[in-house]
Design an enzyme around this catalytic site. Structure first.
Site, mmCIF file in Angstrom:
data_model
loop_
_atom_site.group_PDB
_atom_site.id
_atom_site.type_symbol
_atom_site.label_atom_id
_atom_site.label_comp_id
_atom_site.label_asym_id
_atom_site.label_seq_id
_atom_site.Cartn_x
_atom_site.Cartn_y
_atom_site.Cartn_z
ATOM 1 N N ASN A 34 0.803 -1.226 0.000
ATOM 2 C CA ASN A 34 0.000 0.000 0.000
ATOM 3 C C ASN A 34 0.839 1.282 0.000
ATOM 4 O O ASN A 34 0.387 2.320 -0.488
ATOM 5 C CB ASN A 34 -0.911 -0.031 1.235
ATOM 6 C CG ASN A 34 -1.501 1.325 1.553
ATOM 7 O OD1 ASN A 34 -2.422 1.781 0.884
ATOM 8 N ND2 ASN A 34 -0.954 2.003 2.568
ATOM 9 N N TYR A 41 3.149 9.528 -11.366
ATOM 10 C CA TYR A 41 2.209 8.781 -10.522
ATOM 11 C C TYR A 41 1.370 7.834 -11.389
ATOM 12 O O TYR A 41 1.251 6.643 -11.096
ATOM 13 C CB TYR A 41 1.315 9.764 -9.777
ATOM 14 C CG TYR A 41 0.393 9.120 -8.766
ATOM 15 C CD1 TYR A 41 0.895 8.524 -7.616
ATOM 16 C CD2 TYR A 41 -0.991 9.117 -8.954
ATOM 17 C CE1 TYR A 41 0.045 7.932 -6.681
ATOM 18 C CE2 TYR A 41 -1.840 8.533 -8.028
ATOM 19 C CZ TYR A 41 -1.320 7.940 -6.889
ATOM 20 O OH TYR A 41 -2.156 7.357 -5.962
ATOM 21 N N LYS A 64 1.440 3.644 -11.368
ATOM 22 C CA LYS A 64 0.265 2.837 -11.029
ATOM 23 C C LYS A 64 -0.163 1.956 -12.214
ATOM 24 O O LYS A 64 -0.643 0.836 -12.008
ATOM 25 C CB LYS A 64 -0.882 3.734 -10.573
ATOM 26 C CG LYS A 64 -0.596 4.498 -9.263
ATOM 27 C CD LYS A 64 -0.376 3.582 -8.067
ATOM 28 C CE LYS A 64 -0.353 4.335 -6.747
ATOM 29 N NZ LYS A 64 -0.139 3.448 -5.587
ATOM 30 N N THR A 69 -7.233 11.393 2.688
ATOM 31 C CA THR A 69 -6.141 10.910 3.559
ATOM 32 C C THR A 69 -5.094 12.026 3.623
ATOM 33 O O THR A 69 -5.354 13.164 3.221
ATOM 34 C CB THR A 69 -5.475 9.659 2.954
ATOM 35 O OG1 THR A 69 -4.845 10.038 1.725
ATOM 36 C CG2 THR A 69 -6.463 8.539 2.704
HETATM 37 P P1 NDP Z 1 -1.200 8.577 3.190
HETATM 38 O O1 NDP Z 1 -0.215 9.647 2.879
HETATM 39 O O2 NDP Z 1 -2.222 8.821 4.228
HETATM 40 O O3 NDP Z 1 -0.422 7.222 3.546
HETATM 41 C C1 NDP Z 1 0.703 6.831 2.821
HETATM 42 C C2 NDP Z 1 1.402 5.737 3.585
HETATM 43 O O4 NDP Z 1 2.540 5.291 2.839
HETATM 44 C C3 NDP Z 1 1.907 6.243 4.936
HETATM 45 O O5 NDP Z 1 1.710 5.231 5.902
HETATM 46 C C4 NDP Z 1 3.397 6.458 4.690
HETATM 47 O O6 NDP Z 1 4.129 6.203 5.876
HETATM 48 C C5 NDP Z 1 3.686 5.355 3.666
HETATM 49 N N1 NDP Z 1 4.874 5.650 2.872
HETATM 50 C C6 NDP Z 1 5.025 6.579 1.896
HETATM 51 N N2 NDP Z 1 6.292 6.553 1.436
HETATM 52 C C7 NDP Z 1 6.951 5.600 2.151
HETATM 53 C C8 NDP Z 1 8.270 5.103 2.151
HETATM 54 N N3 NDP Z 1 9.218 5.589 1.332
HETATM 55 N N4 NDP Z 1 8.592 4.115 3.020
HETATM 56 C C9 NDP Z 1 7.663 3.616 3.872
HETATM 57 N N5 NDP Z 1 6.387 4.033 3.915
HETATM 58 C C10 NDP Z 1 6.040 5.013 3.064
HETATM 59 O O7 NDP Z 1 -1.884 8.253 1.789
HETATM 60 P P2 NDP Z 1 -2.977 7.186 1.340
HETATM 61 O O8 NDP Z 1 -3.425 6.364 2.468
HETATM 62 O O9 NDP Z 1 -3.952 7.920 0.554
HETATM 63 O O10 NDP Z 1 -2.105 6.306 0.321
HETATM 64 C C11 NDP Z 1 -2.017 4.895 0.388
HETATM 65 C C12 NDP Z 1 -1.993 4.326 -1.026
HETATM 66 O O11 NDP Z 1 -3.238 4.613 -1.661
HETATM 67 C C13 NDP Z 1 -0.908 4.905 -1.926
HETATM 68 O O12 NDP Z 1 -0.298 3.867 -2.653
HETATM 69 C C14 NDP Z 1 -1.678 5.827 -2.858
HETATM 70 O O13 NDP Z 1 -1.051 5.971 -4.104
HETATM 71 C C15 NDP Z 1 -2.997 5.078 -2.969
HETATM 72 N N6 NDP Z 1 -4.119 5.906 -3.426
HETATM 73 C C16 NDP Z 1 -4.577 6.953 -2.666
HETATM 74 C C17 NDP Z 1 -5.611 7.748 -3.138
HETATM 75 C C18 NDP Z 1 -6.148 8.916 -2.371
HETATM 76 O O14 NDP Z 1 -6.905 9.721 -2.944
HETATM 77 N N7 NDP Z 1 -5.819 9.069 -1.091
HETATM 78 C C19 NDP Z 1 -6.230 7.493 -4.448
HETATM 79 C C20 NDP Z 1 -5.687 6.364 -5.128
HETATM 80 C C21 NDP Z 1 -4.669 5.620 -4.640
HETATM 81 P P3 NDP Z 1 5.187 7.223 6.547
HETATM 82 O O15 NDP Z 1 4.742 8.599 6.255
HETATM 83 O O16 NDP Z 1 5.130 6.828 8.002
HETATM 84 O O17 NDP Z 1 6.479 6.836 5.920
#
Ligand code: NDP
Length: 267
Positions: free
Chosen positions: A96, A161, A165, A196
């Protein structure tokens, strides 16, 4: 959030579970009886989500915190090793962790941004999947990749992006075919806009962020953006035995956005 699935005895590793969709997924799986591994770079958030998971777990199972950066192979090795050392197996891998970014091809930082998006959203998934197969083979486990409608529909200023994907979707399908005979299912959930923290590193103010979500809500057929739990529910279905014949699937969860063929400029 109701627990309609039974994941008792299962071990689930959810990357990016310190926030948003990953955290909601971890909470739902924990509530449904699974042992969960919570990971991200932010140690405070990792430990907060762990505490919540333990509270929701019907048997008070302790969630495992692992602070790790998915762009570092050594961190991914440690994440998997710690999971196996602690729980002895892996049943469900949710890839994720990811981030969105805006950048035009004319930007000075364009190539750097693209590489970073690919490292996080795609290469980390390929690496962790590859390393997990040896364990998932033993449990006849499954993988769910969190992609996006951006892998299906282009969005202005988001080429990196969208490409990451789209490539992830093809990875899901190819690997599902390759791993079918080993009893491992591989699927994808492709969310539309979900409220989010995904915009936090983008050059937008909180006010602009709220305006973006509101604008999305007004054009989505269901009249609202997604919430993290909407996506967690889709993940839980794919991870469950109820989806035993489902593999190689791209499950769009976007409130009807793609069906309506509306180009929002942000996905
Ligand atoms: P958030 O920013 O809320 O969460 C992203 C998560 O990914 C966090 O837990 C962050 O952890 C982790 N993360 C990011 N980069 C790293 C890294 N280099 N190493 C480890 N952990 C990482 O966003 P979302 O929950 O929205 O995103 C989750 C997924 O959903 C993503 O893949 C996103 O592309 C996808 N998505 C989201 C959409 C939206 O509208 N929100 C739409 C479509 C897809 P930390 O900061 O602790 O490192």
């Amino acid at each position: 959030m109701s627990a309609i699935y039974d994941f008792s005895g299962k071990v689930a590793l959810i990357t990016g579970s310190s926030s948003g969709i990953g955290a909601a997924t971890a909470l739902l799986l924990a509530k449904s009886g699974a042992n969960v591994v919570i990971t991200g770079r932010n140690a405070d958030n990792v430990s907060k989500v762990c505490e919540e998971c333990t509270k929701l777990s019907p048997k008070g199972l302790k969630a495992l915190p692992v602070v790790a950066d998915v762009t570092k192979e050594a961190d991914l090795d440690r994440l998997l090793d710690t999971t196996i050392k602690t729980f002895g197996k892996l049943d469900i891998l949710v890839n994720n962790a990811g981030f969105g970014s805006f950048s035009q091809i004319s930007d000075a930082e364009y190539l750097k941004t693209q590489r970073s998006v690919f490292e996080t959203n795609l290469n980390s998934v390929i690496y962790l999947t590859h390393k997990s197969i040896q364990y998932l083979k033993k449990t006849k486990g499954n993988i769910i990749n969190i992609s996006s409608v951006a892998g299906i529909q282009s969005a202005k200023g988001m080429s990196g992006y969208c490409m990451s994907k789209a490539a992830l979707d093809m990875f899901t399908k190819c690997i599902a075919v390759d791993l079918g005979s080993k009893g491992i299912r591989v699927n994808s959930v492709n969310p539309g806009a979900v409220r989010t923290n995904i915009l936090r590193d983008m050059p937008v103010t909180d006010e602009q962020t709220n305006a973006i979500w509101d604008a999305m809500s007004s054009i989505y057929p269901v009249g609202r953006c997604g919430e993290s739990v909407d996506i967690a529910n889709a993940v839980a279905y794919l991870a469950s035995d109820q989806a035993s014949f489902v593999t190689g699937t791209i499950l769009v969860a976007d409130g009807g956005h793609l069906a309506a063929n509306v180009n929002s400029g942000f996905d």
